[in-house]
Motif scaffolding. Structure first.
Motif, PDB file in Angstrom:
ATOM      1  N   LEU A  18       0.931  -1.245   0.012  1.00 31.20           N
ATOM      2  CA  LEU A  18       0.049   0.087  -0.046  1.00 31.20           C
ATOM      3  C   LEU A  18       1.098   1.119   0.092  1.00 31.20           C
ATOM      4  O   LEU A  18       1.732   1.286   0.807  1.00 31.20           O
ATOM      5  CB  LEU A  18      -0.999   0.063   1.148  1.00 31.20           C
ATOM      6  N   TYR A  19       0.537   2.178  -0.645  1.00 35.07           N
ATOM      7  CA  TYR A  19       1.040   3.464  -0.841  1.00 35.07           C
ATOM      8  C   TYR A  19       2.306   3.669  -1.891  1.00 35.07           C
ATOM      9  O   TYR A  19       2.999   4.549  -1.989  1.00 35.07           O
ATOM     10  CB  TYR A  19       1.554   4.212   0.438  1.00 35.07           C
ATOM     11  N   GLY A  46      -1.433  -3.771  -2.540  1.00 36.30           N
ATOM     12  CA  GLY A  46      -1.889  -4.500  -1.387  1.00 36.30           C
ATOM     13  C   GLY A  46      -0.945  -4.898  -0.443  1.00 36.30           C
ATOM     14  O   GLY A  46       0.066  -5.383  -0.676  1.00 36.30           O
ATOM     15  N   ILE A  54      -5.774  -6.387   1.949  1.00 39.52           N
ATOM     16  CA  ILE A  54      -6.218  -5.168   1.742  1.00 39.52           C
ATOM     17  C   ILE A  54      -5.561  -4.372   0.382  1.00 39.52           C
ATOM     18  O   ILE A  54      -4.129  -4.271   0.338  1.00 39.52           O
ATOM     19  CB  ILE A  54      -6.088  -3.981   2.831  1.00 39.52           C
ATOM     20  N   PHE A  56      -5.629  -1.397  -2.724  1.00 40.68           N
ATOM     21  CA  PHE A  56      -5.931  -0.153  -3.360  1.00 40.68           C
ATOM     22  C   PHE A  56      -5.770  -0.349  -4.764  1.00 40.68           C
ATOM     23  O   PHE A  56      -4.984  -0.741  -5.643  1.00 40.68           O
ATOM     24  CB  PHE A  56      -4.766   0.840  -2.986  1.00 40.68           C
ATOM     25  N   TYR A  67     -11.038   5.866  -6.923  1.00 43.47           N
ATOM     26  CA  TYR A  67     -10.102   5.190  -6.266  1.00 43.47           C
ATOM     27  C   TYR A  67     -10.539   4.731  -4.844  1.00 43.47           C
ATOM     28  O   TYR A  67     -11.528   5.256  -4.372  1.00 43.47           O
ATOM     29  CB  TYR A  67      -8.977   6.241  -5.941  1.00 43.47           C
ATOM     30  N   TYR A  69      -9.969   1.622  -1.450  1.00 44.75           N
ATOM     31  CA  TYR A  69      -9.717   0.449  -0.829  1.00 44.75           C
ATOM     32  C   TYR A  69     -10.578  -0.792  -0.859  1.00 44.75           C
ATOM     33  O   TYR A  69     -11.851  -0.360  -0.837  1.00 44.75           O
ATOM     34  CB  TYR A  69      -9.078   0.716   0.568  1.00 44.75           C
ATOM     35  N   SER A  71     -11.179  -4.900   0.664  1.00 39.71           N
ATOM     36  CA  SER A  71     -10.765  -6.056   1.275  1.00 39.71           C
ATOM     37  C   SER A  71     -10.894  -7.252   0.060  1.00 39.71           C
ATOM     38  O   SER A  71     -11.972  -7.502  -0.334  1.00 39.71           O
ATOM     39  CB  SER A  71     -11.591  -6.312   2.493  1.00 39.71           C
TER      40      SER A  71
END
Length: 120
Positions: A18-19, A46, A54, A56, A67, A69, A71
């Motif tokens: 993530l990010y 993820g 999780i 994105f 955009y 998130y 699961s």
């Protein structure tokens, strides 16, 4: 383990936590695509969290293209009951044999229109 948690997905997300693609816009690499009906999730990154993942990405074809998130367990539980139309129940599926590619290279008109909203 949920039905969508596959070795192929784990491999696709490896190195893309993530990010990790924050701010890349159309240059971000789509790692996986999930679909049901006309709804598509373009997954960019993820992280595993316990027995879930999780992710994105971008969802196209629901109430609003956005955009967000999602699961993997939640995605696994989505289904359309079309038994009255003779189709049975449809479940979200991962696009087989998808090769990671930059968002700008994906041939999806609705996705490209969504991405164009963020151009300078």
């Amino acid at each position: 383990m949920c039905r969508l948690q596959t070795p192929q997905l784990e491999e696709a997300l490896n190195g893309f936590p993530l990010y990790s693609q924050d701010g890349k816009g159309k240059e971000a690499i789509c790692r996986a695509i999930f679909a049901i009906g006309s709804a598509r999730w373009f997954i960019l990154e993820g992280d595993r969290e316990g027995d879930d993942t999780i992710m994105f990405g971008i969802v196209i074809g629901l109430l609003e293209d956005e955009y967000g998130y999602v699961s993997l367990k939640e995605l696994s539980g989505v289904e359309l009951d079309l038994t009255s139309q003779g189709y049975g129940k449809l479940q979200v599926r991962q696009q087989p044999n998808f090769k990671p590619t930059a968002l700008k290279n994906l041939c999806d008109d609705r996705l490209q229109k969504f991405l164009a909203r963020f151009e300078d």
